[in-house]
Design a protein around this motif. Structure first.
Motif, mmCIF file in Angstrom:
data_model
loop_
_atom_site.group_PDB
_atom_site.id
_atom_site.type_symbol
_atom_site.label_atom_id
_atom_site.label_comp_id
_atom_site.label_asym_id
_atom_site.label_seq_id
_atom_site.Cartn_x
_atom_site.Cartn_y
_atom_site.Cartn_z
ATOM 1 N N PRO A 1 -43.885 14.504 -7.262
ATOM 2 C CA PRO A 1 -44.848 15.612 -7.284
ATOM 3 C C PRO A 1 -45.350 15.965 -8.681
ATOM 4 C CG PRO A 1 -42.981 16.127 -5.867
ATOM 5 C CD PRO A 1 -42.628 14.885 -6.615
ATOM 6 N N LEU A 2 -44.625 15.564 -9.704
ATOM 7 C CA LEU A 2 -45.028 15.880 -11.081
ATOM 8 C C LEU A 2 -45.978 14.848 -11.669
ATOM 9 C CD1 LEU A 2 -41.602 16.998 -12.624
ATOM 10 C CD2 LEU A 2 -43.433 18.459 -11.744
ATOM 11 N N MET A 3 -46.117 13.711 -11.021
ATOM 12 C CA MET A 3 -46.906 12.619 -11.593
ATOM 13 C C MET A 3 -48.362 12.972 -11.889
ATOM 14 S SD MET A 3 -44.872 10.340 -12.380
ATOM 15 C CE MET A 3 -46.146 9.240 -12.984
ATOM 16 N N PRO A 4 -49.057 13.730 -11.012
ATOM 17 C CA PRO A 4 -50.448 14.076 -11.357
ATOM 18 C C PRO A 4 -50.555 14.784 -12.692
ATOM 19 C CG PRO A 4 -50.014 14.586 -9.062
ATOM 20 C CD PRO A 4 -48.690 14.224 -9.672
ATOM 21 N N TRP A 5 -49.624 15.677 -12.974
ATOM 22 C CA TRP A 5 -49.671 16.461 -14.204
ATOM 23 C C TRP A 5 -49.213 15.636 -15.392
ATOM 24 C CZ3 TRP A 5 -52.322 20.495 -12.686
ATOM 25 C CH2 TRP A 5 -52.202 20.895 -11.355
ATOM 26 N N ILE A 6 -48.249 14.765 -15.186
ATOM 27 C CA ILE A 6 -47.793 13.884 -16.265
ATOM 28 C C ILE A 6 -48.907 12.933 -16.684
ATOM 29 C CG2 ILE A 6 -46.192 12.016 -16.852
ATOM 30 C CD1 ILE A 6 -44.120 13.384 -15.060
ATOM 31 N N ILE A 7 -49.572 12.332 -15.684
ATOM 32 C CA ILE A 7 -50.683 11.415 -15.980
ATOM 33 C C ILE A 7 -51.819 12.167 -16.658
ATOM 34 C CG2 ILE A 7 -52.407 9.872 -14.978
ATOM 35 C CD1 ILE A 7 -50.414 9.262 -12.758
ATOM 36 N N MET A 8 -52.100 13.375 -16.178
ATOM 37 C CA MET A 8 -53.168 14.174 -16.773
ATOM 38 C C MET A 8 -52.910 14.436 -18.255
ATOM 39 S SD MET A 8 -54.393 18.058 -15.820
ATOM 40 C CE MET A 8 -52.972 18.764 -16.660
ATOM 41 N N LEU A 9 -51.691 14.828 -18.579
ATOM 42 C CA LEU A 9 -51.338 15.097 -19.973
ATOM 43 C C LEU A 9 -51.455 13.837 -20.823
ATOM 44 C CD1 LEU A 9 -48.253 17.452 -19.488
ATOM 45 C CD2 LEU A 9 -50.533 18.099 -20.293
ATOM 46 N N ALA A 10 -51.034 12.704 -20.263
ATOM 47 C CA ALA A 10 -51.108 11.446 -21.001
ATOM 48 C C ALA A 10 -52.559 11.071 -21.294
ATOM 49 C CB ALA A 10 -50.418 10.334 -20.216
ATOM 50 N N VAL A 11 -53.437 11.258 -20.307
ATOM 51 C CA VAL A 11 -54.851 10.930 -20.496
ATOM 52 C C VAL A 11 -55.488 11.870 -21.508
ATOM 53 C CG1 VAL A 11 -57.117 10.887 -19.372
ATOM 54 C CG2 VAL A 11 -55.143 9.872 -18.227
ATOM 55 N N LEU A 12 -55.152 13.161 -21.435
ATOM 56 C CA LEU A 12 -55.726 14.131 -22.361
ATOM 57 C C LEU A 12 -55.374 13.819 -23.806
ATOM 58 C CD1 LEU A 12 -55.249 17.528 -20.483
ATOM 59 C CD2 LEU A 12 -57.406 16.373 -21.004
ATOM 60 N N LEU A 13 -54.193 13.283 -24.024
ATOM 61 C CA LEU A 13 -53.777 12.944 -25.385
ATOM 62 C C LEU A 13 -54.620 11.807 -25.967
ATOM 63 C CD1 LEU A 13 -49.879 13.116 -25.048
ATOM 64 C CD2 LEU A 13 -51.369 14.726 -26.266
ATOM 65 N N VAL A 14 -55.095 10.927 -25.086
ATOM 66 C CA VAL A 14 -55.858 9.757 -25.536
ATOM 67 C C VAL A 14 -57.363 9.992 -25.436
ATOM 68 C CG1 VAL A 14 -56.250 7.290 -25.191
ATOM 69 C CG2 VAL A 14 -53.972 8.250 -24.830
ATOM 70 N N ARG A 15 -57.791 10.544 -24.294
ATOM 71 C CA ARG A 15 -59.224 10.792 -24.063
ATOM 72 C C ARG A 15 -59.384 12.200 -23.488
ATOM 73 N NH1 ARG A 15 -62.613 6.330 -24.109
ATOM 74 N NH2 ARG A 15 -64.097 7.354 -22.718
ATOM 75 N N PRO A 16 -59.573 13.194 -24.338
ATOM 76 C CA PRO A 16 -59.668 14.589 -23.881
ATOM 77 C C PRO A 16 -60.794 14.843 -22.889
ATOM 78 C CG PRO A 16 -59.353 14.489 -26.251
ATOM 79 C CD PRO A 16 -59.627 13.086 -25.800
ATOM 80 N N HIS A 17 -61.818 13.994 -22.892
ATOM 81 C CA HIS A 17 -62.951 14.158 -21.985
ATOM 82 C C HIS A 17 -62.774 13.347 -20.697
ATOM 83 C CE1 HIS A 17 -63.691 10.867 -24.807
ATOM 84 N NE2 HIS A 17 -64.304 10.249 -23.817
ATOM 85 N N GLY A 18 -61.608 12.713 -20.523
ATOM 86 C CA GLY A 18 -61.363 11.920 -19.322
ATOM 87 C C GLY A 18 -61.752 10.467 -19.513
ATOM 88 N N LEU A 19 -61.312 9.635 -18.589
ATOM 89 C CA LEU A 19 -61.564 8.201 -18.714
ATOM 90 C C LEU A 19 -63.042 7.848 -18.605
ATOM 91 C CD1 LEU A 19 -58.596 6.823 -16.557
ATOM 92 C CD2 LEU A 19 -58.729 7.003 -19.058
ATOM 93 N N PHE A 20 -63.784 8.592 -17.769
ATOM 94 C CA PHE A 20 -65.191 8.240 -17.540
ATOM 95 C C PHE A 20 -66.138 9.391 -17.848
ATOM 96 C CE2 PHE A 20 -62.486 5.796 -14.662
ATOM 97 C CZ PHE A 20 -62.862 4.507 -14.976
#
Length: 295
Positions: free
Chosen positions: A268-287
């Motif tokens: 259940p925590l994976m959506p938030w973990i992935i979100m934080l990981a993406v924000l660290l690399v691309r704050p505006h999202g992948l696309f």
């Protein structure tokens, strides 16, 4: 391998539901520049309405009428509560949508009553076993329905005059208005379509069991999907929804093998973990675009 494929089927079904809600978030954001936190309320309300209509009219008719009803509710919300706030700070409008979400969820929850209610879906908890892979019918139905809706939306935006007008407003509101496009009408339509998409997601989220007061949380989980994909990318919303759905299902399935020392399942925590990981690399999202300016 069969265990992984079974988890994948669950993830695709759940991810399709998240994607539908996420597309609604993106549609409103692209048109108005506002994140509508009322989506979870539309999701829950849609399922509850169908739970009353389905026993009388059948699941399919009840589902269609329920989706239309929530689309109308979302339209009225935009006209009465959001439209008068145009020109105000985006933050204020976002807070208003939070309040609307709480009010709508509270009202909808009053109709649940003490007896369990269901949407009356024909799938229930039925499963098929294909070469050892367990596939739940409700997840297949959710994925197929979401696929059809996404294709229909792509065709709508590409070939219909209204769809082209929505794309024009999303791209450059001032230029679209100069060409005679009614931005006000596009705002209302965006809200109505987003509400309808949330209702469809709510119906599938409620299949296979009784409707609970926590059903709205499914809509909240869609937030990481748009952060991952990008606030202004419908394609990103789809990919983000499927990504978090699959990640949830796979990690939940293999949690005991991968993290035997942890008693709390990380699924259940994976959506938030992935979100934080993406924000660290691309704050505006992948696309998503790096900068989105609204006039």
């Amino acid at each position: 391998m069969t265990q992984f494929l079974s988890a994948l089927s669950v993830g695709l079904g759940s991810g399709a539901i998240y994607a539908l809600v996420a597309i609604g978030f993106v549609m409103i954001f692209k048109a108005t520049g506002v994140i509508s936190f009322a989506q979870p309320a539309f999701l829950m309300s849609g399922a509850i309405i169908v739970s009353f209509l389905a026993p009388v009219m059948g699941f399919y008719v009840g589902a269609i009428l329920g989706v239309v009803a929530i689309g109308v509710v979302a339209l009225l919300v935009e006209r009465t509560a959001i439209r008068p706030m145009i020109g105000k700070a985006v933050f204020i409008i976002a807070i208003i949508t939070v309040g609307l979400d709480i009010v709508l969820r509270t009202i909808a929850g009053m109709f649940l009553g003490s007896q369990p209610r269901s949407v009356g879906d024909p799938w229930g908890t039925d499963v098929s076993v294909i070469a050892g892979v367990v596939v739940q019918h409700r997840h297949v139905a959710a994925f197929v329905t979401a696929t059809v809706i996404v294709i229909a939306l792509l065709l709508f935006f590409r070939y219909s005059s209204v769809g082209l007008a929505m794309r024009a407003v999303a791209s450059d509101q001032e230029a679209a208005m100069a060409q005679g496009v009614s931005a006000s009408l596009i705002f209302a339509l965006s809200w109505a379509m987003a509400g309808a998409l949330a209702a469809i997601a709510g119906i599938f989220a409620a299949t296979g069991g009784p409707i609970g007061n926590t059903l709205w949380l499914v809509g909240l989980i869609a937030l990481p999907a748009i952060v991952i994909g990008g606030f202004d990318s419908i394609g990103g919303a789809i990919i983000g929804g499927l990504t978090i759905g699959i990640a949830q299902a796979v990690v939940s399935t293999y949690h005991n093998q991968w993290f035997p020392e942890l008693t709390t399942n990380l699924g259940p925590l994976m959506p938030w973990i992935i979100m934080l990981a993406v924000l660290l690399v691309r704050p505006h999202g992948l696309f998503g675009t790096k900068e989105v300016e609204r006039v």
